[in-house]
Design an enzyme around this catalytic site. Structure first.
Site, PDB file in Angstrom:
ATOM      1  N   LYS A  30      71.736  48.945  79.082  1.00 22.21           N
ATOM      2  CA  LYS A  30      71.106  49.968  79.925  1.00 22.21           C
ATOM      3  C   LYS A  30      71.165  51.378  79.314  1.00 22.21           C
ATOM      4  CE  LYS A  30      71.839  47.763  84.432  1.00 22.21           C
ATOM      5  NZ  LYS A  30      72.401  47.949  85.769  1.00 22.21           N
ATOM      6  N   ASP A  64      68.440  51.180  90.321  1.00 21.45           N
ATOM      7  CA  ASP A  64      69.709  50.796  90.977  1.00 21.45           C
ATOM      8  C   ASP A  64      70.068  51.725  92.140  1.00 21.45           C
ATOM      9  OD1 ASP A  64      70.353  48.505  89.556  1.00 21.45           O
ATOM     10  OD2 ASP A  64      71.468  49.582  88.005  1.00 21.45           O
TER      11      ASP A  64
HETATM   12  P1  NAP Z   1      80.411  48.987  84.397  1.00 20.30           P
HETATM   13  O1  NAP Z   1      79.460  50.018  83.925  1.00 20.30           O
HETATM   14  O2  NAP Z   1      81.091  48.104  83.417  1.00 20.30           O
HETATM   15  O3  NAP Z   1      81.543  49.756  85.264  1.00 20.30           O
HETATM   16  C1  NAP Z   1      82.628  49.047  85.784  1.00 20.30           C
HETATM   17  C2  NAP Z   1      83.386  49.940  86.774  1.00 20.30           C
HETATM   18  O4  NAP Z   1      84.349  49.125  87.453  1.00 20.30           O
HETATM   19  C3  NAP Z   1      84.183  51.079  86.127  1.00 20.30           C
HETATM   20  O5  NAP Z   1      84.211  52.161  87.019  1.00 20.30           O
HETATM   21  C4  NAP Z   1      85.576  50.451  85.964  1.00 20.30           C
HETATM   22  O6  NAP Z   1      86.615  51.406  85.933  1.00 20.30           O
HETATM   23  C5  NAP Z   1      85.673  49.663  87.251  1.00 20.30           C
HETATM   24  N1  NAP Z   1      86.578  48.515  87.240  1.00 20.30           N
HETATM   25  C6  NAP Z   1      86.414  47.346  86.574  1.00 20.30           C
HETATM   26  N2  NAP Z   1      87.404  46.502  86.874  1.00 20.30           N
HETATM   27  C7  NAP Z   1      88.202  47.142  87.767  1.00 20.30           C
HETATM   28  C8  NAP Z   1      89.390  46.792  88.453  1.00 20.30           C
HETATM   29  N3  NAP Z   1      89.944  45.596  88.290  1.00 20.30           N
HETATM   30  N4  NAP Z   1      89.957  47.697  89.273  1.00 20.30           N
HETATM   31  C9  NAP Z   1      89.388  48.913  89.453  1.00 20.30           C
HETATM   32  N5  NAP Z   1      88.261  49.315  88.836  1.00 20.30           N
HETATM   33  C10 NAP Z   1      87.683  48.430  87.999  1.00 20.30           C
HETATM   34  O7  NAP Z   1      79.718  47.984  85.438  1.00 20.30           O
HETATM   35  P2  NAP Z   1      78.496  48.268  86.445  1.00 20.30           P
HETATM   36  O8  NAP Z   1      77.215  47.928  85.791  1.00 20.30           O
HETATM   37  O9  NAP Z   1      78.664  49.621  87.025  1.00 20.30           O
HETATM   38  O10 NAP Z   1      78.752  47.127  87.552  1.00 20.30           O
HETATM   39  C11 NAP Z   1      79.853  47.207  88.457  1.00 20.30           C
HETATM   40  C12 NAP Z   1      79.735  46.079  89.498  1.00 20.30           C
HETATM   41  O11 NAP Z   1      78.535  46.266  90.250  1.00 20.30           O
HETATM   42  C13 NAP Z   1      79.618  44.682  88.909  1.00 20.30           C
HETATM   43  O12 NAP Z   1      80.322  43.794  89.749  1.00 20.30           O
HETATM   44  C14 NAP Z   1      78.129  44.372  88.974  1.00 20.30           C
HETATM   45  O13 NAP Z   1      77.844  42.987  89.092  1.00 20.30           O
HETATM   46  C15 NAP Z   1      77.765  45.083  90.261  1.00 20.30           C
HETATM   47  N6  NAP Z   1      76.345  45.485  90.318  1.00 20.30           N
HETATM   48  C16 NAP Z   1      75.619  45.101  91.398  1.00 20.30           C
HETATM   49  C17 NAP Z   1      74.299  45.481  91.504  1.00 20.30           C
HETATM   50  C18 NAP Z   1      73.495  45.035  92.690  1.00 20.30           C
HETATM   51  O14 NAP Z   1      72.254  45.145  92.628  1.00 20.30           O
HETATM   52  N7  NAP Z   1      74.093  44.555  93.765  1.00 20.30           N
HETATM   53  C19 NAP Z   1      73.702  46.277  90.505  1.00 20.30           C
HETATM   54  C20 NAP Z   1      74.472  46.688  89.414  1.00 20.30           C
HETATM   55  C21 NAP Z   1      75.816  46.283  89.330  1.00 20.30           C
HETATM   56  P3  NAP Z   1      87.085  52.083  84.545  1.00 20.30           P
HETATM   57  O15 NAP Z   1      86.148  53.225  84.313  1.00 20.30           O
HETATM   58  O16 NAP Z   1      88.470  52.508  84.817  1.00 20.30           O
HETATM   59  O17 NAP Z   1      86.985  51.012  83.493  1.00 20.30           O
END
Ligand code: NAP
Length: 271
Positions: free
Chosen positions: A65, A99
């Site tokens: 992305k 998003d």
């Molecule tokens: P990303 O860019 O990799 O960001 C991950 C985020 O989660 C960071 O803020 C990270 O914190 C935090 N994190 C990961 N593991 C953690 C834990 N065990 N405890 C606390 N914080 C944690 O991922 P993303 O694209 O933003 O996606 C995040 C989630 O949203 C995923 O589950 C994804 O499937 C979901 N999502 C859903 C949709 C939808 O349409 N429903 C769309 C996009 C994403 P740090 O900065 O400290 O690493």
């Protein structure tokens, strides 16, 4: 026939093919949507190749992305967010981010008003960036708490340019939640395979809180179960997925897709 696709690595888990193909079928459109595994190093070739082959459009997922900003012409909001999840080929190669709109529509579709509300947003990754920009622009006061505090501070600083935003300490979630109307989990906490994880438990919530977990695999996360225990209103991640997909569909085709068909396809696949 027109081809569409999602690029990512890994990508086999993506629900976008089942969701968009269900919409194309329901509308009787001669279109197909497929998943393609593409590494960041091959992204430029893949996007230009799809353009040359006459694809109708693309979605991008992790880890592509941000990289896409080097290749496509971003919309104003995609540039601010710093990430692209939708590519359209009608007027060159243009990148969008749907998003944030998807999250806004999931909240509003659940009967939740955004303007004037105190939102506590957990996370500062790609999805959180899009949601923070959108909700602040729509008049919410957004407090961002993230495991890595520095990322929350940096994101809050950026979002302050479009609306009200501040960073808060991840250790103070209980008191932050007491002052919040809406809690959004946009971290990977609770996502498969770590399905027993939750950052917030029922004793930290109140019954007038709205809890929106954008994690959709599983649909009924431990966070949402805890919210139900506390008597809070809950919204799951499926609707955000459907709405962000519907926004992309509209950008590519100009048509409004059948939301209930897309939702049914996603929920059936997740079951
Ligand atoms: P990303 O860019 O990799 O960001 C991950 C985020 O989660 C960071 O803020 C990270 O914190 C935090 N994190 C990961 N593991 C953690 C834990 N065990 N405890 C606390 N914080 C944690 O991922 P993303 O694209 O933003 O996606 C995040 C989630 O949203 C995923 O589950 C994804 O499937 C979901 N999502 C859903 C949709 C939808 O349409 N429903 C769309 C996009 C994403 P740090 O900065 O400290 O690493």
């Amino acid at each position: 026939m027109k081809l569409f696709g999602v690029l990512g690595d890994p990508v086999s888990h993506s629900l976008s093919p089942v969701m968009h193909n269900a919409a194309f079928k329901a509308l009787g459109m001669d279109c197909e949507y497929h998943a393609f595994r593409v590494s960041p190093d091959s992204l430029c070739d893949a996007i230009r190749g799809a353009y040359a082959l006459g694809f109708g459009g693309l979605n991008l997922t992790i880890p592509l992305k941000e990289k896409a900003l080097e290749i496509v012409e971003p919309s104003e909001i995609a540039k601010k967010i710093g990430a692209i999840n939708t590519v359209d080929f009608k007027n060159g190669i243009v990148g969008y981010n749907t998003d944030g709109l998807g999250a806004k529509m999931a909240l509003e579709g659940g009967g939740v008003k955004i303007r004037g509300k105190n939102v506590l947003l957990l996370g500062a990754g790609g999805a959180a960036r899009a949601i923070a920009h959108q909700l602040a622009a729509d008049g919410a006061s957004v407090t961002i708490a993230n495991r890595t505090h520095g990322r929350a501070v940096a994101l809050a600083k950026e979002v302050e340019r479009v609306g009200k935003a501040k960073a808060a300490d991840f250790c103070e979630l209980k008191s932050l939640i007491q002052n919040s109307d809406i809690l959004i989990n946009s971290t990977a906490s609770g996502m498969s395979p770590k399905i027993s994880e939750t950052l917030v438990t029922s004793d930290m919530m109140h019954s007038s809180l709205v809890v929106f977990d954008i994690v959709y695999n599983p649909v009924n996360t431990v966070l949402l179960k805890e919210a139900k225990k506390a008597g809070a209103k809950t919204i799951d991640g499926v609707m955000m997925l459907v709405y962000q997909g519907a926004c992309a569909f509209k950008i590519w085709t100009g048509k409004t897709p059948p939301l209930e068909v897309m939702e049914k396809a996603v929920r059936e696949r997740l079951e």
